[in-house]
Scaffold this motif. Sequence first.
Motif, PDB file in Angstrom:
ATOM      1  N   ASP A 138      63.427  43.755 -33.239  1.00 53.36           N
ATOM      2  CA  ASP A 138      64.832  43.675 -32.821  1.00 53.36           C
ATOM      3  C   ASP A 138      65.184  42.234 -32.454  1.00 53.36           C
ATOM      4  O   ASP A 138      66.238  41.723 -32.840  1.00 53.36           O
ATOM      5  N   GLN A 139      64.293  41.585 -31.703  1.00 56.64           N
ATOM      6  CA  GLN A 139      64.534  40.199 -31.314  1.00 56.64           C
ATOM      7  C   GLN A 139      64.502  39.287 -32.536  1.00 56.64           C
ATOM      8  O   GLN A 139      65.315  38.378 -32.668  1.00 56.64           O
ATOM      9  N   MET A 140      63.574  39.537 -33.459  1.00 51.11           N
ATOM     10  CA  MET A 140      63.514  38.751 -34.698  1.00 51.11           C
ATOM     11  C   MET A 140      64.836  38.872 -35.452  1.00 51.11           C
ATOM     12  O   MET A 140      65.397  37.874 -35.909  1.00 51.11           O
ATOM     13  N   ALA A 141      65.367  40.070 -35.583  1.00 56.28           N
ATOM     14  CA  ALA A 141      66.628  40.280 -36.296  1.00 56.28           C
ATOM     15  C   ALA A 141      67.783  39.580 -35.573  1.00 56.28           C
ATOM     16  O   ALA A 141      68.660  38.997 -36.215  1.00 56.28           O
ATOM     17  N   ALA A 142      67.776  39.621 -34.244  1.00 57.54           N
ATOM     18  CA  ALA A 142      68.830  38.946 -33.470  1.00 57.54           C
ATOM     19  C   ALA A 142      68.751  37.433 -33.671  1.00 57.54           C
ATOM     20  O   ALA A 142      69.786  36.761 -33.810  1.00 57.54           O
ATOM     21  N   GLN A 143      67.554  36.887 -33.695  1.00 49.47           N
ATOM     22  CA  GLN A 143      67.374  35.446 -33.931  1.00 49.47           C
ATOM     23  C   GLN A 143      67.837  35.081 -35.341  1.00 49.47           C
ATOM     24  O   GLN A 143      68.482  34.052 -35.548  1.00 49.47           O
ATOM     25  N   PHE A 144      67.518  35.930 -36.308  1.00 48.51           N
ATOM     26  CA  PHE A 144      67.936  35.704 -37.687  1.00 48.51           C
ATOM     27  C   PHE A 144      69.466  35.724 -37.782  1.00 48.51           C
ATOM     28  O   PHE A 144      70.072  34.833 -38.369  1.00 48.51           O
ATOM     29  N   LYS A 145      70.072  36.721 -37.168  1.00 49.70           N
ATOM     30  CA  LYS A 145      71.543  36.861 -37.164  1.00 49.70           C
ATOM     31  C   LYS A 145      72.193  35.611 -36.579  1.00 49.70           C
ATOM     32  O   LYS A 145      73.115  35.028 -37.158  1.00 49.70           O
ATOM     33  N   GLU A 146      71.699  35.157 -35.421  1.00 50.95           N
ATOM     34  CA  GLU A 146      72.275  33.999 -34.761  1.00 50.95           C
ATOM     35  C   GLU A 146      72.145  32.745 -35.627  1.00 50.95           C
ATOM     36  O   GLU A 146      73.103  31.965 -35.765  1.00 50.95           O
ATOM     37  N   LEU A 147      70.999  32.558 -36.242  1.00 50.61           N
ATOM     38  CA  LEU A 147      70.788  31.384 -37.096  1.00 50.61           C
ATOM     39  C   LEU A 147      71.694  31.434 -38.325  1.00 50.61           C
ATOM     40  O   LEU A 147      72.260  30.423 -38.733  1.00 50.61           O
ATOM     41  N   CYS A 148      71.857  32.621 -38.906  1.00 51.83           N
ATOM     42  CA  CYS A 148      72.770  32.773 -40.055  1.00 51.83           C
ATOM     43  C   CYS A 148      74.204  32.443 -39.657  1.00 51.83           C
ATOM     44  O   CYS A 148      74.915  31.725 -40.383  1.00 51.83           O
ATOM     45  N   GLU A 149      74.647  32.979 -38.528  1.00 48.78           N
ATOM     46  CA  GLU A 149      76.027  32.776 -38.100  1.00 48.78           C
ATOM     47  C   GLU A 149      76.285  31.329 -37.711  1.00 48.78           C
ATOM     48  O   GLU A 149      77.341  30.774 -37.995  1.00 48.78           O
ATOM     49  N   THR A 150      75.301  30.675 -37.092  1.00 46.65           N
ATOM     50  CA  THR A 150      75.418  29.248 -36.772  1.00 46.65           C
ATOM     51  C   THR A 150      75.477  28.426 -38.058  1.00 46.65           C
ATOM     52  O   THR A 150      76.286  27.502 -38.180  1.00 46.65           O
ATOM     53  N   SER A 151      74.638  28.782 -39.018  1.00 43.03           N
ATOM     54  CA  SER A 151      74.640  28.088 -40.312  1.00 43.03           C
ATOM     55  C   SER A 151      75.972  28.252 -41.030  1.00 43.03           C
ATOM     56  O   SER A 151      76.479  27.312 -41.649  1.00 43.03           O
ATOM     57  N   ALA A 152      76.556  29.451 -40.956  1.00 42.10           N
ATOM     58  CA  ALA A 152      77.846  29.706 -41.611  1.00 42.10           C
ATOM     59  C   ALA A 152      78.949  28.894 -40.951  1.00 42.10           C
ATOM     60  O   ALA A 152      79.837  28.376 -41.626  1.00 42.10           O
ATOM     61  N   ALA A 153      78.883  28.761 -39.622  1.00 38.92           N
ATOM     62  CA  ALA A 153      79.924  28.037 -38.897  1.00 38.92           C
ATOM     63  C   ALA A 153      79.898  26.535 -39.205  1.00 38.92           C
ATOM     64  O   ALA A 153      80.920  25.874 -39.133  1.00 38.92           O
ATOM     65  N   THR A 154      78.732  26.016 -39.556  1.00 34.61           N
ATOM     66  CA  THR A 154      78.613  24.588 -39.842  1.00 34.61           C
ATOM     67  C   THR A 154      78.642  24.284 -41.341  1.00 34.61           C
ATOM     68  O   THR A 154      78.556  23.124 -41.729  1.00 34.61           O
ATOM     69  N   ALA A 155      78.751  25.338 -42.171  1.00 35.95           N
ATOM     70  CA  ALA A 155      78.753  25.121 -43.630  1.00 35.95           C
ATOM     71  C   ALA A 155      80.099  24.652 -44.126  1.00 35.95           C
ATOM     72  O   ALA A 155      81.122  24.839 -43.548  1.00 35.95           O
TER      73      ALA A 155
END
Length: 155
Positions: A138-155
């Motif tokens: 669950d924590q791994m998925a949350a970390q993945f989600k956060e990194l994806c969303e941060t990456s999308a915001a800076t793309a």
Amino acid sequence: MSGAEFELSVSCHIDAPREIAWKVWTDLKDQWFCPKPWRAEVIEEDLRPSGRSAVRMFGPDGEDTGPMEGIILEVVPGERVVSTDSYAAGWVPQTPFMTHLWSFADEGEGTRFTATARHWDAEGMKRHEKMGFHPGWDQMAAQFKELCETSAATA
């Protein structure tokens, strides 16, 4: 017998396009793959059928999992990766524990990410649950989600 009979899974909606989620999965695995404060080191991730997948995890108190190795069974870019730990590179048999299924699907404006562990039997699945599948994955998925969303915001 259904493949889902001995299956544990986590899933989340990511507010980022599938292309970004795929890129984060393939290029930034060392940043999200294991629950913090642990850290992951990708030794090799050869994303093709029969390619080697090897990761090592390090804990905050000096713990070291040693290389956790397997092989890639299937890759559908942007959609799915399937791997297993029942073999090491070169088709060297190992004691099997699970098959991993990582899937990415369009969902609204974002992506549905699902990480699944299929076990050979009930005993293996129960052992994985006791090892802490939840909350670890669950924590791994949350970390993945956060990194994806941060990456999308800076793309």
